[in-house]
Motif scaffolding. Sequence first.
Motif, PDB file in Angstrom:
ATOM      1  N   TYR A  51      63.846  -5.788 -36.799  1.00  9.99           N
ATOM      2  CA  TYR A  51      62.227  -6.094 -37.234  1.00  9.99           C
ATOM      3  C   TYR A  51      62.282  -6.857 -35.799  1.00  9.99           C
ATOM      4  CZ  TYR A  51      59.445  -9.474 -40.103  1.00  9.99           C
ATOM      5  OH  TYR A  51      58.810  -9.618 -40.311  1.00  9.99           O
ATOM      6  N   ALA A  52      63.420  -8.119 -35.524  1.00  5.91           N
ATOM      7  CA  ALA A  52      62.677  -8.776 -34.698  1.00  5.91           C
ATOM      8  C   ALA A  52      62.331  -7.676 -33.055  1.00  5.91           C
ATOM      9  CB  ALA A  52      63.965  -9.833 -34.111  1.00  5.91           C
ATOM     10  N   GLU A  53      63.193  -7.121 -32.793  1.00  5.03           N
ATOM     11  CA  GLU A  53      63.014  -5.996 -31.691  1.00  5.03           C
ATOM     12  C   GLU A  53      61.375  -5.174 -31.629  1.00  5.03           C
ATOM     13  OE1 GLU A  53      65.603  -6.829 -33.352  1.00  5.03           O
ATOM     14  OE2 GLU A  53      67.237  -7.343 -31.655  1.00  5.03           O
ATOM     15  N   VAL A  54      61.047  -5.090 -33.143  1.00  5.08           N
ATOM     16  CA  VAL A  54      60.092  -3.959 -33.471  1.00  5.08           C
ATOM     17  C   VAL A  54      58.840  -5.744 -33.209  1.00  5.08           C
ATOM     18  CG1 VAL A  54      58.195  -3.052 -34.916  1.00  5.08           C
ATOM     19  CG2 VAL A  54      61.002  -2.317 -33.998  1.00  5.08           C
ATOM     20  N   LYS A  55      58.475  -6.186 -33.674  1.00  8.43           N
ATOM     21  CA  LYS A  55      57.843  -7.639 -33.630  1.00  8.43           C
ATOM     22  C   LYS A  55      57.549  -7.544 -31.732  1.00  8.43           C
ATOM     23  CE  LYS A  55      56.650 -10.194 -36.811  1.00  8.43           C
ATOM     24  NZ  LYS A  55      56.369 -11.457 -37.908  1.00  8.43           N
ATOM     25  N   CYS A  60      53.963  -7.055 -27.129  1.00  7.93           N
ATOM     26  CA  CYS A  60      54.236  -7.937 -25.972  1.00  7.93           C
ATOM     27  C   CYS A  60      53.045  -6.551 -25.609  1.00  7.93           C
ATOM     28  CB  CYS A  60      55.322  -7.845 -25.158  1.00  7.93           C
ATOM     29  SG  CYS A  60      55.030  -8.602 -23.865  1.00  7.93           S
ATOM     30  N   PRO A  61      51.452  -6.510 -25.687  1.00  5.86           N
ATOM     31  CA  PRO A  61      50.805  -5.528 -25.776  1.00  5.86           C
ATOM     32  C   PRO A  61      50.502  -5.386 -23.629  1.00  5.86           C
ATOM     33  CG  PRO A  61      50.012  -7.167 -25.886  1.00  5.86           C
ATOM     34  CD  PRO A  61      50.694  -7.495 -26.783  1.00  5.86           C
ATOM     35  N   TYR A 289      54.284   2.772 -24.475  1.00  2.00           N
ATOM     36  CA  TYR A 289      54.118   3.086 -23.123  1.00  2.00           C
ATOM     37  C   TYR A 289      54.685   1.861 -22.049  1.00  2.00           C
ATOM     38  CZ  TYR A 289      54.855   6.033 -18.890  1.00  2.00           C
ATOM     39  OH  TYR A 289      55.542   6.617 -17.547  1.00  2.00           O
ATOM     40  N   SER A 290      55.896   1.946 -21.625  1.00  2.00           N
ATOM     41  CA  SER A 290      56.426   0.809 -20.752  1.00  2.00           C
ATOM     42  C   SER A 290      55.840   0.532 -19.404  1.00  2.00           C
ATOM     43  CB  SER A 290      57.787   0.539 -20.747  1.00  2.00           C
ATOM     44  OG  SER A 290      58.223   1.072 -20.027  1.00  2.00           O
ATOM     45  N   LEU A 291      54.618  -0.784 -19.041  1.00  2.00           N
ATOM     46  CA  LEU A 291      53.948  -0.431 -18.059  1.00  2.00           C
ATOM     47  C   LEU A 291      55.147  -1.226 -16.817  1.00  2.00           C
ATOM     48  CD1 LEU A 291      50.817  -1.901 -19.318  1.00  2.00           C
ATOM     49  CD2 LEU A 291      51.487   0.581 -18.428  1.00  2.00           C
ATOM     50  N   ALA A 292      55.879  -1.847 -17.439  1.00  2.00           N
ATOM     51  CA  ALA A 292      56.967  -3.059 -16.174  1.00  2.00           C
ATOM     52  C   ALA A 292      58.214  -2.329 -17.095  1.00  2.00           C
ATOM     53  CB  ALA A 292      56.653  -4.500 -15.934  1.00  2.00           C
ATOM     54  N   GLU A 293      59.195  -2.843 -16.312  1.00  2.00           N
ATOM     55  CA  GLU A 293      60.797  -3.514 -17.165  1.00  2.00           C
ATOM     56  C   GLU A 293      60.875  -4.745 -18.032  1.00  2.00           C
ATOM     57  OE1 GLU A 293      64.223  -2.746 -14.208  1.00  2.00           O
ATOM     58  OE2 GLU A 293      64.646  -4.517 -13.879  1.00  2.00           O
ATOM     59  N   HIS A 337      56.393  -7.559 -43.833  1.00  2.00           N
ATOM     60  CA  HIS A 337      56.891  -6.305 -43.300  1.00  2.00           C
ATOM     61  C   HIS A 337      55.372  -6.044 -42.285  1.00  2.00           C
ATOM     62  CE1 HIS A 337      52.910  -4.493 -44.825  1.00  2.00           C
ATOM     63  NE2 HIS A 337      52.823  -5.079 -46.095  1.00  2.00           N
ATOM     64  N   VAL A 338      56.747  -4.842 -41.020  1.00  2.00           N
ATOM     65  CA  VAL A 338      55.285  -4.462 -40.345  1.00  2.00           C
ATOM     66  C   VAL A 338      54.562  -2.818 -40.901  1.00  2.00           C
ATOM     67  CG1 VAL A 338      56.209  -6.060 -38.804  1.00  2.00           C
ATOM     68  CG2 VAL A 338      57.450  -3.575 -38.988  1.00  2.00           C
ATOM     69  N   GLY A 339      54.811  -2.474 -42.248  1.00  2.00           N
ATOM     70  CA  GLY A 339      53.629  -1.276 -42.231  1.00  2.00           C
ATOM     71  C   GLY A 339      52.643  -1.507 -42.197  1.00  2.00           C
ATOM     72  N   PHE A 340      52.175  -2.324 -42.139  1.00  2.00           N
ATOM     73  CA  PHE A 340      50.243  -2.107 -41.202  1.00  2.00           C
ATOM     74  C   PHE A 340      50.817  -2.356 -39.801  1.00  2.00           C
ATOM     75  CE2 PHE A 340      49.009  -3.191 -45.850  1.00  2.00           C
ATOM     76  CZ  PHE A 340      48.201  -1.913 -46.233  1.00  2.00           C
ATOM     77  N   GLY A 341      51.758  -2.081 -39.598  1.00  2.00           N
ATOM     78  CA  GLY A 341      51.813  -3.115 -37.542  1.00  2.00           C
ATOM     79  C   GLY A 341      51.522  -4.458 -37.764  1.00  2.00           C
ATOM     80  N   TYR A 342      51.854  -4.369 -36.270  1.00  2.00           N
ATOM     81  CA  TYR A 342      51.882  -6.194 -36.050  1.00  2.00           C
ATOM     82  C   TYR A 342      50.922  -6.842 -34.579  1.00  2.00           C
ATOM     83  CZ  TYR A 342      53.439 -10.755 -34.304  1.00  2.00           C
ATOM     84  OH  TYR A 342      53.420 -12.393 -34.514  1.00  2.00           O
ATOM     85  N   GLY A 343      50.350  -7.452 -34.810  1.00  2.00           N
ATOM     86  CA  GLY A 343      49.953  -7.501 -33.014  1.00  2.00           C
ATOM     87  C   GLY A 343      48.239  -7.321 -32.671  1.00  2.00           C
ATOM     88  N   ASP A 344      48.487  -7.023 -32.223  1.00  2.00           N
ATOM     89  CA  ASP A 344      46.842  -6.438 -31.005  1.00  2.00           C
ATOM     90  C   ASP A 344      46.215  -5.311 -32.356  1.00  2.00           C
ATOM     91  OD1 ASP A 344      46.608  -8.524 -29.842  1.00  2.00           O
ATOM     92  OD2 ASP A 344      46.553  -7.771 -27.705  1.00  2.00           O
TER      93      ASP A 344
END
Length: 395
Positions: A51-55, A60-61, A289-293, A337-344
């Motif tokens: 959970y914490a890592e998914v958020k 962090c877009p 897609y990760s743009l940086a490490e 919950h993050v069932g509707f996503g989270y963030g931007d």
Amino acid sequence: MITTSKNIPTSDADLYSDETLRDPWRIYRDIRDIGSVVFLDKINMYAVGRYAEVKEVLGCPSVFSSGHGVMMNEPMNQAVKGVLLCTDGEEHSAMRRVLMKPVMPSALRDNLRETVTAHAEALADRLVAQASFDAATELAQYLPLTIVSHAVGLPDEGREKMLEWAAASFNCIGPMNQRTIESFGTIKEMVGYAMNECVRGKLKPGGWAEMLHDAADRGEIAMEKASLMALDYMGPALDTTIFATSSAIWLFANNPDQWDIVRNNPSIIPNAINEIVRIESPIQGFSRYSLAEYTLSGTTIPALSRVITLYGSANRDERKWGDPETFNVRRANAGDHVGFGYGDHACVGMNLARLEITAVLTALAKRVRRFELGETQRALINTLRGFSKLEVAVH
Ligand code: HEM
């Protein structure tokens, strides 16, 4: 445990096999337990299941971009380049502001709530009088396919294919498996419909799709986006809400004590909806897609990697939730919950989905004491969770 050269644990799980789509929960637990980030060697992508890592990833877009697509295959990421889901930064914010307008809580209250409620009551009357029905089709599809699709105002021609197109869109979110490959032709047809039919003159006056063209005229979004964006009101709006509704009936049939709580106190329905979306997660995961490490809880994800964020797993992470496998409509933190996503990129249509599901559950709570399950069949669509058939008898 096998690890990659970057010391990231590896899993050979296939998240998109028929078996996993039917029952992903054990595989998710394994993924959560072996690490904060896991490399899926069958598809050469990373997965994040806690959970914490998914958020953290979704929050962090600037590192975890949607602009390079959120699907697990590159042909599809190229094919739908520029839709809301797959844009970043200012381009994304501008499109989102426009798309949000008719589905903001105040707009829904003023323009749609009464109609949706009246139709849900009439639908419940009709189905309860039948005594048994298919909740996956007769009940769950009704509001999204009629009232909402009318509000969007797409031309009738081709609209009957919306469900087929929506399923194909979600199949194409998966990696290059058979389901994805077979759905590409359908996606082309859907994009063709958007470009040729969702244009001025063919759209219903005053509908949400026409409002996109008005916004383009005012310069709020690029002109070439207006037609394609009409699909944002349909593609992600149908199966998601439909599957959440049928999952709700399945959960209440299996947990009659929870239905009694709702019947005795319908004001709990908004929390019950959060709990339904948490425990079943109609969308199980998208990717970035990760743009940086980036180092996530001590594990370094390399730059230029595809990272799957598993909402369905995060929503059952025992690090976050007490008794995560139990369906509890009174759960105090269900709204986390993050069932509707989270963030931007959190779901644009969540208020619309909530309105539709609330109307259906409220109408049923007045009329149904018990749901008895008959034949059920899970829909096997990459990354979605729900039913294609859910026969219920009601009394
Ligand atoms: C229970 C029903 C629904 C569920 C579970 C759901 C779930 C989600 C999730 C998880 C995302 C995040 C995508 C990401 O992180 O990349 C999302 C985004 C989105 N949803 Fe929903 N959704 C539902 C209903 C709807 C409805 C009714 C609409 C119609 C307007 C809709 C339109 C969208 C759009 C356009 C996005 C993209 C937002 C963006 O990229 O900024 N959804 N949804």
